[in-house]
Every structure is written in structure tokens, then in C-alpha cells.
Design an enzyme around this catalytic site. Structure first.
Site, PDB file in Angstrom:
ATOM      1  N   TRP A 129      -3.775  -6.973   3.210  1.00  0.00           N
ATOM      2  CA  TRP A 129      -3.078  -6.195   4.155  1.00  0.00           C
ATOM      3  C   TRP A 129      -2.821  -6.900   5.289  1.00  0.00           C
ATOM      4  O   TRP A 129      -3.820  -7.686   5.828  1.00  0.00           O
ATOM      5  CB  TRP A 129      -4.090  -5.135   4.427  1.00  0.00           C
ATOM      6  CG  TRP A 129      -3.251  -4.027   5.277  1.00  0.00           C
ATOM      7  CD1 TRP A 129      -2.568  -2.978   4.830  1.00  0.00           C
ATOM      8  CD2 TRP A 129      -3.357  -3.969   6.631  1.00  0.00           C
ATOM      9  NE1 TRP A 129      -2.297  -2.080   5.973  1.00  0.00           N
ATOM     10  CE2 TRP A 129      -2.778  -2.576   6.996  1.00  0.00           C
ATOM     11  CE3 TRP A 129      -3.933  -4.595   7.722  1.00  0.00           C
ATOM     12  CZ2 TRP A 129      -2.643  -2.415   8.393  1.00  0.00           C
ATOM     13  CZ3 TRP A 129      -4.027  -4.297   8.830  1.00  0.00           C
ATOM     14  CH2 TRP A 129      -3.164  -2.845   9.340  1.00  0.00           C
ATOM     15  N   TRP A 136       4.356   1.152  10.218  1.00  0.00           N
ATOM     16  CA  TRP A 136       3.313   1.952   9.246  1.00  0.00           C
ATOM     17  C   TRP A 136       3.975   3.182   8.476  1.00  0.00           C
ATOM     18  O   TRP A 136       5.189   3.272   8.778  1.00  0.00           O
ATOM     19  CB  TRP A 136       1.998   2.394  10.179  1.00  0.00           C
ATOM     20  CG  TRP A 136       0.938   1.105  10.352  1.00  0.00           C
ATOM     21  CD1 TRP A 136       1.401  -0.173  10.115  1.00  0.00           C
ATOM     22  CD2 TRP A 136      -0.090   1.269  11.122  1.00  0.00           C
ATOM     23  NE1 TRP A 136       0.273  -1.109  10.679  1.00  0.00           N
ATOM     24  CE2 TRP A 136      -0.675  -0.198  10.940  1.00  0.00           C
ATOM     25  CE3 TRP A 136      -0.892   2.354  11.533  1.00  0.00           C
ATOM     26  CZ2 TRP A 136      -1.929  -0.495  11.629  1.00  0.00           C
ATOM     27  CZ3 TRP A 136      -2.108   1.959  12.231  1.00  0.00           C
ATOM     28  CH2 TRP A 136      -2.547   0.686  12.120  1.00  0.00           C
ATOM     29  N   THR A 137       3.192   3.842   8.068  1.00  0.00           N
ATOM     30  CA  THR A 137       3.670   4.783   7.061  1.00  0.00           C
ATOM     31  C   THR A 137       4.448   6.115   7.801  1.00  0.00           C
ATOM     32  O   THR A 137       4.322   6.281   9.034  1.00  0.00           O
ATOM     33  CB  THR A 137       2.486   5.420   6.409  1.00  0.00           C
ATOM     34  OG1 THR A 137       2.198   4.473   5.370  1.00  0.00           O
ATOM     35  CG2 THR A 137       2.710   6.893   5.771  1.00  0.00           C
ATOM     36  N   ASN A 187       0.968  -1.056  -0.065  1.00  0.00           N
ATOM     37  CA  ASN A 187       0.175  -0.080  -0.084  1.00  0.00           C
ATOM     38  C   ASN A 187       0.875   1.167   0.023  1.00  0.00           C
ATOM     39  O   ASN A 187       1.442   1.329  -0.882  1.00  0.00           O
ATOM     40  CB  ASN A 187      -1.097   0.065   1.061  1.00  0.00           C
ATOM     41  CG  ASN A 187      -0.673  -0.186   2.547  1.00  0.00           C
ATOM     42  OD1 ASN A 187      -0.370  -1.393   2.737  1.00  0.00           O
ATOM     43  ND2 ASN A 187      -1.009   0.687   3.570  1.00  0.00           N
ATOM     44  N   ASP A 188       0.619   2.158   1.087  1.00  0.00           N
ATOM     45  CA  ASP A 188       1.163   3.552   0.796  1.00  0.00           C
ATOM     46  C   ASP A 188       2.899   3.480   0.308  1.00  0.00           C
ATOM     47  O   ASP A 188       3.573   2.699   0.999  1.00  0.00           O
ATOM     48  CB  ASP A 188       1.381   4.217   2.364  1.00  0.00           C
ATOM     49  CG  ASP A 188      -0.120   3.777   3.079  1.00  0.00           C
ATOM     50  OD1 ASP A 188      -0.963   3.398   2.473  1.00  0.00           O
ATOM     51  OD2 ASP A 188      -0.190   4.445   4.131  1.00  0.00           O
ATOM     52  N   ASP A 216      -9.250   9.298   5.498  1.00  0.00           N
ATOM     53  CA  ASP A 216      -9.591   7.983   5.776  1.00  0.00           C
ATOM     54  C   ASP A 216     -11.155   7.558   5.666  1.00  0.00           C
ATOM     55  O   ASP A 216     -11.199   6.330   4.984  1.00  0.00           O
ATOM     56  CB  ASP A 216      -9.421   7.642   7.428  1.00  0.00           C
ATOM     57  CG  ASP A 216      -9.160   6.286   7.619  1.00  0.00           C
ATOM     58  OD1 ASP A 216      -9.085   5.301   7.024  1.00  0.00           O
ATOM     59  OD2 ASP A 216      -9.492   5.971   8.834  1.00  0.00           O
ATOM     60  N   ARG A 246      -1.224   9.150  13.542  1.00  0.00           N
ATOM     61  CA  ARG A 246      -0.359   8.488  12.509  1.00  0.00           C
ATOM     62  C   ARG A 246       0.064   9.403  11.378  1.00  0.00           C
ATOM     63  O   ARG A 246      -0.271  10.242  11.165  1.00  0.00           O
ATOM     64  CB  ARG A 246      -1.115   7.123  11.977  1.00  0.00           C
ATOM     65  CG  ARG A 246      -2.214   7.454  11.186  1.00  0.00           C
ATOM     66  CD  ARG A 246      -2.823   6.215  11.097  1.00  0.00           C
ATOM     67  NE  ARG A 246      -3.952   6.034  10.333  1.00  0.00           N
ATOM     68  CZ  ARG A 246      -5.222   5.972  10.864  1.00  0.00           C
ATOM     69  NH1 ARG A 246      -5.400   5.846  12.045  1.00  0.00           N
ATOM     70  NH2 ARG A 246      -6.500   6.042  10.214  1.00  0.00           N
ATOM     71  N   ASP A 247       1.406   8.709  10.885  1.00  0.00           N
ATOM     72  CA  ASP A 247       1.983   9.194   9.579  1.00  0.00           C
ATOM     73  C   ASP A 247       2.603  10.316   9.492  1.00  0.00           C
ATOM     74  O   ASP A 247       2.290  11.462   9.086  1.00  0.00           O
ATOM     75  CB  ASP A 247       0.819   9.163   8.329  1.00  0.00           C
ATOM     76  CG  ASP A 247       0.041   7.714   8.231  1.00  0.00           C
ATOM     77  OD1 ASP A 247       0.375   6.727   8.773  1.00  0.00           O
ATOM     78  OD2 ASP A 247      -1.210   7.924   8.116  1.00  0.00           O
ATOM     79  N   GLU A 290      -4.989  10.997   7.106  1.00  0.00           N
ATOM     80  CA  GLU A 290      -4.125  10.134   7.092  1.00  0.00           C
ATOM     81  C   GLU A 290      -2.788  10.792   6.159  1.00  0.00           C
ATOM     82  O   GLU A 290      -3.102  11.445   5.377  1.00  0.00           O
ATOM     83  CB  GLU A 290      -4.361   8.647   6.553  1.00  0.00           C
ATOM     84  CG  GLU A 290      -5.346   8.022   7.397  1.00  0.00           C
ATOM     85  CD  GLU A 290      -5.644   6.526   6.915  1.00  0.00           C
ATOM     86  OE1 GLU A 290      -5.497   5.439   7.549  1.00  0.00           O
ATOM     87  OE2 GLU A 290      -5.906   6.493   5.699  1.00  0.00           O
TER      88      GLU A 290
HETATM   89  N1  DQQ Z   1      -1.882   3.338   5.861  1.00  0.00           N
HETATM   90  C1  DQQ Z   1      -1.018   2.812   6.900  1.00  0.00           C
HETATM   91  C2  DQQ Z   1      -1.191   3.919   7.979  1.00  0.00           C
HETATM   92  C3  DQQ Z   1      -1.893   4.836   7.142  1.00  0.00           C
HETATM   93  C4  DQQ Z   1      -2.617   3.935   6.106  1.00  0.00           C
HETATM   94  C5  DQQ Z   1      -1.063   1.231   7.285  1.00  0.00           C
HETATM   95  C6  DQQ Z   1      -3.066   4.696   4.877  1.00  0.00           C
HETATM   96  O1  DQQ Z   1      -0.014   4.413   8.403  1.00  0.00           O
HETATM   97  O2  DQQ Z   1      -2.476   5.720   7.831  1.00  0.00           O
HETATM   98  O3  DQQ Z   1      -0.412   0.329   6.502  1.00  0.00           O
HETATM   99  O4  DQQ Z   1      -3.427   3.771   3.706  1.00  0.00           O
END
Ligand code: DQQ
Length: 626
Positions: free
Chosen positions: A137, A172-173, A112-113, A324, A236-237, A291
């Protein structure tokens, strides 16, 4: 394919005389009809009848066909397919197809990201959210790949795996910050053993390693925990850091309070201890959890990019949030005041989450980085799947990354960014074919002489006749790509291209302009990508994506399409509006894929829209990766 072949030009005559040239009703006389008028006329009429029916069947089919429920009433919500007996259903798509040739995707499993993109000692690094065990995922690690040109990638070992309490439920991201002394700092979100979202620091074990193979997690992680008033699952992120004032750096983190999306900011001098700043960088009610924030400067008087720390006169700041709630990336242009640590949108009506989208299609969790070598800002984005998890497991992989795009401020409109595929993608071009001055009458579909049309870089311009525009008093006010689609004929559209199409047009993806005109004489132009007929498979989520695109006085309409087997990235008006489609053709694959021009407007005025031109068509070859 011959990479050295001279440019082959197909004239409008060539197109007209090609067997598959389709033109609805008023086709001009063919040479044959002059020789044998009656038979010729009959033949032309019969062909026209056949072709009209074919095109009518294909293009004018209701994108949302009705079906009958048990009472015999029409149920508008149920697609026709679902009431067709199982045995006569089209077969599900072959899961082997669809891998891309020049988009980045791992050899297998889930991605993913995009995370922490950066340039270091001759290599572009891309990290990405990755499940090494499955095509869905979970067990999220940081995959890692490097490239010399942002197009050809080498896979490297995983950069970080969930092996500490502070990230045991997922690495995570996060983002990378390059410090002036050469250090590289990664800040990422860890999902702890207790499912709390915290921010962690990691850095390369050996900065002199151009491949940055080994990463060390800071021993005193986490460096930030959810502050009072923020849910432990809404934090997050972290962004790339920017230098603020008095030796301090700042980073932003996405969150929400109730349904208000917010950007929190932390300050640091050493990237190990972080202090929350008062207030928020920005907040927009009703947008939900933010996010993957991205926050970066763009110069208003240059097409170069800027290092993330630059601010001052002639600089605007882009604030991007990935929402999100509906999995869409929104951005807005505005001004950053480091003294108050607030960002103010240029136009509050077009604030983050309620205005401009980064990409109006299947695209999420985007992130930019500053490429210090080419002095440009480069954007990555995650193109997810629109099938079901079962199919992803069968095919063994899920998701690709978009082609990296340069981002600049649009100096002409002053109201949006421009995204454009990085120039390196042009090195993949093998053949260039031009179709100049192709006129498209209402209802026409014109094949382009390209076989194996699965890997294309198409540039097309469309000149709209002033008389048609002015002669139309009102057209499709309130138009919306997602509710209409290419099958709906309007006064001033749709017209564009059908890509990833098979010869008999049982599958195709139209990418097109649609113009609406209000009674006050103002126009709105839309760029749309219609997936409804993209595949005969019925177990796929097919949508019609798109949005408006600014067209300034005197500009002709232009679009560039990057077609890569199952991905179509469309850039309108030089990249002012971008739409990405993820499609799953069953017939329009490999050698069977074709490309067509079409014009599906219905009124006689459409005749005067007719100056359409595809001025470039480059064929790509598959790019071996790894
Ligand atoms: N994907 C990550 C998160 C983020 C989300 C987890 C966005 O950190 O918020 O895989 O797709």
C-alpha cells in the site's frame, strides 16, 4: 477441456469403485471380497486401516498443534512448525502461483478498495485503490478498468493520481453518483499534503467518451473538510449521493467520536457546495472508525435492485460500514426517514458492527452500485492478502476483487440480504458434471472425478436425515467456526467439500456445514471455511472463517462455491451467508488440484445425515484480461 461435451454423470457406484474412494470403518463389501473372502477381507481391512490413518492424520490433526517451550511444557500458542528445525521446514510457497483466472486483479502491484463502480454507455467501470509502483500500500491512485459483462476486463490508464495539495498523500476511496441529466460526479477522499482527510469532487472531461478516460478534479476542491469535533484523520470515504427532498442531494461519510462509529451526512444542491446536516444518520458505540460506508435501498417485494435515491413503502435501507478496528464489513437492514435524516435498524440487537457481516471471510471495503441496465444492485469487495508484505513484493502483486454479487432483500427470512454471483459468471462454464445421491458415511472422504480443479463453480446440496437430527438431543451448543474447524468431529457435522486439495490430501480447504442443537430442540447451522490445512507453507496467516446461516423449515442445505486458484467464495443457502477464503496452496495447484466431498461427524447418527448431492460442477477456463 471440451466446451461442448455432454453432461457426464458419475454415479455413486463409480465413486465407490474409483481407486481413491475412501470410507472410514464400516465399508460395505466390495465385489472382490465376495470372490476371495479371506484375502479380499484382509485387503479391505488393510486399505481401510491405511485410509483411516491417512484421513485421521489429515482431518483430525489439531488445527492449533502444541509445541514445547524450553521448560518442556506445552505452549498452546506456538504452532508446531515454529519449533521444527529450519532444514526440515516445508519450503515456502512459490510466489508465482495464486493469480486468479476470473477474478479482477491488476496486472501487477497493490490494489485495495473498489471505488466508484458505475455503468456508462455500454461499459461497466471499476475504479480501485491502486499503487502503481509497488505491491504494498502507498502512493494511492485510482486504477481504472472497463468491462462489458463484469467478468472480462480491460485495463485503462490511471483515472486519478495524487497531483494536488488536496490529495497529494493519496486519492482515496470514493463513489460515483449519476445525476438525472446524465452527469457523473465522483466524490472521493483526498489525503492532503498535511495528512488531513478532505472530500473532493471529480468529473469526466468528456461524458460522450464511453471509456471515461479523462477525469477532471474540481478546481475549488476540497468541498468538505473535517467538521469541528472530528479528528482530521477520521473523515473519509463518501457514499453515492441520494436524492432527498426539495431539490437536495445527500451523501454520507464515515467517522467516529471516541469509539463510537458514526455516519455523517452532507447536503448539496449542486455537488460543489456541501452543508453538514445536524446529528448523524446513525451511530453505534464501540464499533470504532467506520470506513467505506455504503447506504442503499432494497425492495422488500421484488428481486430487482433500486436506484440509490428510491425510498417509500416496500423499501428498506441497508447501512454498511467497514470497521477499521478489525477490518470487517458489517451491515444491517433498517428504515430511512428523510425528514429526520436518520436510519433506524430493524433489530437493534443486530445493528451495524455488532450483527450481520457482508462476508465472514477475507473481505473488506465493499461497495455497491445500481446497474441501471439490468436493474440490479451489484456489490464489489476487496479480498486482501494473508501472507506477508515480503512475499507480495516478490510475487509483484497483492489483492483481488471478489466476483461482483447481486444484492437483494431476503423475502423469506426478512432479516438479511442475499448475495449471489452476477449471472454473467455462468457464461464461463465449460463442463458440467453431476454427482447425484452421493451418500457420505461418518468419516468418509469421497473424491470427485475432476482434475485441474482450480477454477470451479460448485453447487452442492446436503439432505440431513430427520432421524439423525431428532435423535440427537444436544449437539455443540455454542459452536463457533473460528475455534473449531473441520478437524473437530461433532454429532451433526462438519460435512461439505474439500477444495483446492492435492491427491494425497496434504493440502485442502474444507468448506462445510456444521449443525448445533440446543436442549430446547432448536438448531443453528454454520457455514465455515477452514484454511488451516490449505497450504504446506508456514509463512501464511491461516484462519477458520464462518458464521451462522438461516435455514427455514423444509429447506435442504445448499452451498455454492466459486473456486479460483487461491480464492474460494462460498455462498450458503442461496447467498444468505457468504464466506471468502484467500489461500496459498503449494501442491494443490493447476493440474494437481482436486475436489472431494467429506463428512466428518463422529456419531453413528451421522449415518442418517448421508444424503449429499453435488448437483452441478462447472469448469472455467482462464480468462485473459487486458
Ligand atoms: N482505504 C482507503 C481509505 C479507506 C481505506 C485508502 C479502507 O479511503 O478508508 O486506501 O480500506
Amino acid at each position: 477441456m471440451d466446451s461442448n461435451s455432454s453432461h457426464r454423470t458419475t454415479t455413486p457406484q463409480d465413486l465407490e469403485h474409483s481407486a481413491a474412494y475412501t470410507r472410514l470403518p464400516d465399508h460395505p463389501d466390495s465385489p472382490a471380497s465376495h470372490r476371495r473372502p479371506l484375502k479380499g477381507l484382509a485387503r479391505v481391512l488393510l486399505s481401510l486401516l491405511f485410509l483411516s490413518s491417512l484421513v485421521a492424520l489429515i482431518l483430525y490433526q489439531d488445527p492449533h498443534p502444541q509445541s514445547k517451550d524450553n521448560d518442556g511444557k506445552r505452549d498452546l500458542s506456538t504452532p508446531l512448525m515454529s519449533v521444527v528445525p529450519e532444514s526440515s521446514m516445508p519450503p515456502s510457497r512459490g510466489v508465482a502461483q495464486g493469480r486468479t483466472a476470473y477474478h479482477f486483479q491488476p496486472m501487477k502491484n497493490w490494489m485495495n478498495d473498489p471505488n466508484g463502480p458505475l455503468y456508462h454507455l455500454g461499459w461497466y467501470h471499476l475504479f480501485y485503490q491502486y499503487n502503481p509502483d509497488s505491491a504494498i500500500w502507498g502512493n494511492i491512485t485510482w486504477g481504472h478498468a472497463v468491462s462489458k459483462d463484469l467478468i472480462h476486463w480491460l485495463y485503462l490508464p490511471l483515472a486519478m493520481v495524487p497531483d494536488h495539495w488536496f490529495d497529494s498523500n493519496g486519492v482515496w476511496t470514493g463513489s460515483a453518483t449519476l445525476l438525472p441529466d446524465g452527469q457523473i460526479i465522483i466524490l472521493y477522499t483526498g489525503d492532503t499534503d498535511d495528512y488531513v482527510q478532505v472530500q473532493n469532487v471529480a468529473y469526466p472531461a468528456n461524458l460522450s467518451d464511453p471509456l471515461l478516460l479523462k477525469w477532471v478534479k474540481y478546481e475549488d476542491n476540497p468541498v468538505m473538510i473535517p467538521p469541528t469535533g472530528i479528528e482530521v484523520t477520521d473523515f473519509r470515504d463518501p457514499t453515492t449521493g441520494w436524492y432527498a427532498i426539495n431539490g437536495t442531494w445527500r451523501i454520507a461519510i464515515g467517522s467516529k467520536v471516541n469509539e463510537t462509529g458514526i455516519a455523517l451526512v452532507y447536503e448539496t444542491t449542486n455537488f460543489t457546495s456541501f452543508e453538514p446536516m445536524d446529528g448523524v444518520l446513525h451511530a453505534v458505540p464501540g464499533t470504532g472508525m467506520w470506513e467505506c460506508l455504503d447506504f442503499y435501498p432494497v425492495p422488500t417485494n421484488s428481486t430487482n435492485g433500486l436506484d440509490t435515491s428510491v425510498n417509500g413503502p416496500g423499501v428498506k435501507h441497508v447501512l454498511k460500514a467497514s470497521l477499521d478496528n478489525d477490518k470487517k464489513d458489517f451491515y444491517a437492514l433498517g428504515t430511512y426517514n428523510p425528514s429526520t435524516n436518520t436510519w433506524t435498524p430493524d433489530d437493534p440487537q443486530m445493528d451495524v458492527g455488532i450483527g450481520l457481516r457482508v462476508d465472514y471471510g477475507k473481505y473488506y471495503a465493499s461497495k455497491t452500485f445500481y446497474d441501471q441496465i439490468k436493474q440490479r444492485r451489484v456489490l464489489w469487495g476487496w479480498i486482501g492478502e494473508t501472507d506477508n508484505a515480503g512475499d507480495d513484493i516478490l510475487k509483484g502483486w497483492a489483492s483481488v476483487q471478489s466476483i461482483p454479487r447481486t444484492v437483494v432483500f431476503d423475502m423469506k427470512t426478512g432479516t438479511n440480504i442475499i448475495q449471489w454471483p452476477v449471472e454473467e459468471v455462468e457464461e464461463l462454464r465449460l463442463n458440467n458434471t453431476e454427482y447425484l445421491g452421493v451418500e457420505l458415511a461418518p468419516g468418509s472422504v469421497v473424491p470427485l472425478n475432476i482434475t485441474s480443479a482450480t477454477q470451479l463453480d460448485i453447487s452442492a446440496t446436503f439432505e440431513v436425515d430427520e432421524a439423525a437430527l431428532e435423535g440427537t438431543l444436544e449437539a455443540d451448543v455454542g459452536y463457533n467456526c473460528s475455534t473449531t474447524g473441520a478437524s473437530v468431529r461433532g454429532a451433526l457435522g462438519p460435512f461439505g467439500l474439500l477444495v483446492i486439495a492435492d491427491d494425497s490430501l496434504t493440502e485442502f480447504t474444507p468448506v462445510y456445514f456444521y449443525i448445533s442443537k440446543d436442549t430446547d430442540g432448536s438448531y443453528q447451522t454454520f457455514i465455515c471455511s477452514d484454511e488451516i490445512r490449505s497450504s504446506n507453507a508456514n509463512d501464511i496467516n491461516k484462519r477458520i472463517y464462518g458464521g451462522t446461516v438461516p435455514v427455514l423449515d423444509g429447506e435442504i442445505l445448499s452451498m455454492r462455491l466459486l473456486v479460483d486458484h487461491s480464492i474460494v467464495e462460498s455462498f450458503a443457502q442461496g447467498g444468505r451467508t457468504v464466506v471468502t477464503s484467500r489461500i496459498y496452496p503449494t501442491k494443490a495447484i493447476y493440474g494437481a488440484a482436486r475436489v472431494f466431498l467429506f463428512n466428518n461427524c463422529h456419531r453413528s447418527e451421522c449415518h442418517s445425515i448421508g444424503q449429499h448431492m453435488v448437483d452441478e460442477l462447472g469448469l472455467y477456463s482462464p480468462v485473459p484480461v487486458g
